[in-house]
Scaffold this active site. Sequence first.
Site, PDB file in Angstrom:
ATOM      1  N   GLN A  72      30.759  15.115  25.952  1.00 51.02           N
ATOM      2  CA  GLN A  72      30.019  16.217  26.133  1.00 51.02           C
ATOM      3  C   GLN A  72      30.505  17.502  25.262  1.00 51.02           C
ATOM      4  O   GLN A  72      29.687  18.292  24.994  1.00 51.02           O
ATOM      5  CB  GLN A  72      30.489  16.606  27.657  1.00 51.02           C
ATOM      6  N   ASP A 103      34.598  21.126  28.622  1.00 52.01           N
ATOM      7  CA  ASP A 103      33.570  20.257  27.712  1.00 52.01           C
ATOM      8  C   ASP A 103      32.609  21.339  27.116  1.00 52.01           C
ATOM      9  O   ASP A 103      32.820  21.809  26.080  1.00 52.01           O
ATOM     10  CB  ASP A 103      33.002  19.220  28.319  1.00 52.01           C
ATOM     11  N   GLY A 110      37.879  40.830  40.090  1.00 52.35           N
ATOM     12  CA  GLY A 110      38.297  42.269  39.530  1.00 52.35           C
ATOM     13  C   GLY A 110      38.617  43.212  40.499  1.00 52.35           C
ATOM     14  O   GLY A 110      39.482  42.676  41.281  1.00 52.35           O
ATOM     15  N   GLY A 111      38.125  44.234  40.416  1.00 54.49           N
ATOM     16  CA  GLY A 111      38.713  45.636  41.333  1.00 54.49           C
ATOM     17  C   GLY A 111      37.625  45.376  42.649  1.00 54.49           C
ATOM     18  O   GLY A 111      37.622  46.272  43.471  1.00 54.49           O
ATOM     19  N   GLU A 152      37.609  16.757  30.216  1.00 61.00           N
ATOM     20  CA  GLU A 152      37.396  17.843  31.020  1.00 61.00           C
ATOM     21  C   GLU A 152      38.303  18.100  31.962  1.00 61.00           C
ATOM     22  O   GLU A 152      39.123  19.383  31.788  1.00 61.00           O
ATOM     23  CB  GLU A 152      35.772  17.516  31.787  1.00 61.00           C
TER      24      GLU A 152
HETATM   25  N1  COA Z   1      31.453   3.647  13.141  1.00 59.02           N
HETATM   26  C1  COA Z   1      32.651   3.132  13.289  1.00 59.02           C
HETATM   27  N2  COA Z   1      33.479   3.836  13.998  1.00 59.02           N
HETATM   28  C2  COA Z   1      33.359   4.968  14.481  1.00 59.02           C
HETATM   29  C3  COA Z   1      32.051   5.239  14.779  1.00 59.02           C
HETATM   30  C4  COA Z   1      31.080   5.020  13.895  1.00 59.02           C
HETATM   31  N3  COA Z   1      30.089   5.492  13.743  1.00 59.02           N
HETATM   32  N4  COA Z   1      32.219   6.544  15.542  1.00 59.02           N
HETATM   33  C5  COA Z   1      33.445   6.668  16.127  1.00 59.02           C
HETATM   34  N5  COA Z   1      33.908   5.446  15.598  1.00 59.02           N
HETATM   35  C6  COA Z   1      35.371   5.140  16.027  1.00 59.02           C
HETATM   36  C7  COA Z   1      36.525   6.013  15.372  1.00 59.02           C
HETATM   37  O1  COA Z   1      36.723   5.968  14.104  1.00 59.02           O
HETATM   38  C8  COA Z   1      37.769   5.772  16.288  1.00 59.02           C
HETATM   39  O2  COA Z   1      38.000   4.661  15.887  1.00 59.02           O
HETATM   40  P1  COA Z   1      39.843   4.576  15.716  1.00 59.02           P
HETATM   41  O3  COA Z   1      40.458   4.999  17.161  1.00 59.02           O
HETATM   42  O4  COA Z   1      40.156   3.100  15.590  1.00 59.02           O
HETATM   43  O5  COA Z   1      40.304   5.255  14.565  1.00 59.02           O
HETATM   44  C9  COA Z   1      37.110   5.346  17.547  1.00 59.02           C
HETATM   45  O6  COA Z   1      35.561   5.040  17.070  1.00 59.02           O
HETATM   46  C10 COA Z   1      36.832   6.643  18.619  1.00 59.02           C
HETATM   47  O7  COA Z   1      38.020   7.054  18.978  1.00 59.02           O
HETATM   48  P2  COA Z   1      38.242   8.077  19.975  1.00 59.02           P
HETATM   49  O8  COA Z   1      37.511   9.237  19.683  1.00 59.02           O
HETATM   50  O9  COA Z   1      39.614   8.200  20.265  1.00 59.02           O
HETATM   51  O10 COA Z   1      37.480   7.577  21.315  1.00 59.02           O
HETATM   52  P3  COA Z   1      38.073   7.253  22.894  1.00 59.02           P
HETATM   53  O11 COA Z   1      36.705   6.635  23.632  1.00 59.02           O
HETATM   54  O12 COA Z   1      39.151   6.809  22.893  1.00 59.02           O
HETATM   55  O13 COA Z   1      38.282   8.827  23.419  1.00 59.02           O
HETATM   56  C11 COA Z   1      37.942  10.972  23.738  1.00 59.02           C
HETATM   57  C12 COA Z   1      37.504   9.571  23.817  1.00 59.02           C
HETATM   58  C13 COA Z   1      36.660  12.204  24.127  1.00 59.02           C
HETATM   59  C14 COA Z   1      39.172  11.163  25.026  1.00 59.02           C
HETATM   60  C15 COA Z   1      38.387  11.306  22.560  1.00 59.02           C
HETATM   61  O14 COA Z   1      37.359  11.161  21.517  1.00 59.02           O
HETATM   62  C16 COA Z   1      38.932  12.834  22.298  1.00 59.02           C
HETATM   63  O15 COA Z   1      40.247  13.219  22.993  1.00 59.02           O
HETATM   64  N6  COA Z   1      38.232  13.543  21.863  1.00 59.02           N
HETATM   65  C17 COA Z   1      38.827  14.953  21.724  1.00 59.02           C
HETATM   66  C18 COA Z   1      38.757  15.883  22.719  1.00 59.02           C
HETATM   67  C19 COA Z   1      37.257  15.962  23.077  1.00 59.02           C
HETATM   68  O16 COA Z   1      36.320  16.363  22.730  1.00 59.02           O
HETATM   69  N7  COA Z   1      37.242  15.514  24.372  1.00 59.02           N
HETATM   70  C20 COA Z   1      36.102  15.591  25.430  1.00 59.02           C
HETATM   71  C21 COA Z   1      35.088  14.809  25.364  1.00 59.02           C
HETATM   72  S1  COA Z   1      33.949  15.477  26.628  1.00 59.02           S
END
Ligand code: COA
Length: 416
Positions: A17, A169, A248-249, A140
């Site tokens: 998001q 988010d 607020g107030g 979130e």
């Molecule tokens: N081709 C190949 N690999 C891809 C890709 C693509 N097109 N797009 C993404 N990937 C891979 C990334 O390289 C990564 O791989 P790695 O961990 O082996 O290096 C993986 O997919 C994505 O990892 P990540 O973003 O950590 O996904 P997750 O599902 O484990 O975590 C979140 C999700 C949201 C918790 C995390 O992305 C995060 O903390 N983001 C930052 C904060 C954030 O925006 N949170 C709010 C989300 S609403």
Amino acid sequence: MTKPLDGIKIIDFTHVQAGPACTQLLAWFGADVIKVERPGSGDVTRNQLRDIPDADALYFTMLNSNKKSLTLDTKKPEGKEVLEKLIRESDVLVENFGPGALDRMGFSWERLNELNPKMIVASVKGFSDGHHYDDLKVYENVAQCAGGAASTTGFWDGPPTISAAALGDSNTGMHLAIGILTALLGRDKTGKGQKVAVSMQDSVLNLCRVKLRDQQRLERVGYLEEYPQYPHGEFGDVVPRGGNAGGGGQPGWVLKCKGWETDSNAYIYFTIQGHAWEPICKALGKPEWIDDPAYKTAEARQPHIFEIFKTIEGWLADKTKFEAVDILRKFDIPCAPVLTMKELANDPSLRASGTIVEVPHSKRGSYLTVGSPIKFSDMKPEVTASPLLGEHTDEVLASLGYSKQDIFNLREVKAV
Ligand code: COA
């Protein structure tokens, strides 16, 4: 119609998001947003909470309108090569992967800046760089807890509470959009791109600014006069949860209206604005309160504010939330009905303004979404359907100079 961001090309490397909310906003305003997704699966929200078996979930469609979708495996050499070409042609790259994911993929800030020194690289992370939690993945509710919202939301006799509003988010996405637009203006002056980083914790805390105000007031004077704990309850050394008190107030509270026994949303929010005391008394049919020393000033009212709210609820008992607001608005009293999602979805004013829009979609039929909350005199942002997974892969690759045979070869190695 030309739009202010026409000609700005954005690589949308976002998911879930926070990032998608940012790039969707920029797409409404004219940017060419190319969402880069993993072949076969794409953004995880395409499959989350599906209401129609084979169609993209609303979670995805409502955060990815007006974009193109390019499938690309950016961990494969062939995929990296395509991404590099795209980077050389783009103005902005937006990402919200977990900490370090972009670096592990081989696209550190230094590398991106080398590939395209004019490109702006915008990131969302849970915590800011160098923070002692900067290795954490964040969603979130985690951000609402880390940013001070949860400890200050809810009732004093209940646990810390999460807000339904996406403070972690979408709010972070909006902060990032401001950062990107600022960096684009900066680039006009310097010719250089830069890194723009927004953390979810910081964005939540920015919206909890008044609670940090209250912490300092509490430490200085030992109480917070606008909180329900004042003057009869106890204050500790941290800002307490204040239930539905005004921030607020102006004291305020959620008050019951006709039908509350069976309708859990038959309520209004009523605000006692200091200078509106006389109209409030007139609206409530309590002219004797106007000059009564026990009611006349905000200080005099505060010790028995809940008694006053009870009297107002008595007045509201035979009025629906809509009838009550229709009367109170004539007295200039800040108030609103507590509206449900169903009421908002069907609100004719929101439909007319383009805040609630119905979007046709090739797989789902039409769906409702929230259009631009920002209105312009010279532009009406139009919301178009979110892309199917990989819908624009051929188009984007062709625009980068790939031939039909090249595209076939990329498909063979499953890079797109
Ligand atoms: N081709 C190949 N690999 C891809 C890709 C693509 N097109 N797009 C993404 N990937 C891979 C990334 O390289 C990564 O791989 P790695 O961990 O082996 O290096 C993986 O997919 C994505 O990892 P990540 O973003 O950590 O996904 P997750 O599902 O484990 O975590 C979140 C999700 C949201 C918790 C995390 O992305 C995060 O903390 N983001 C930052 C904060 C954030 O925006 N949170 C709010 C989300 S609403």
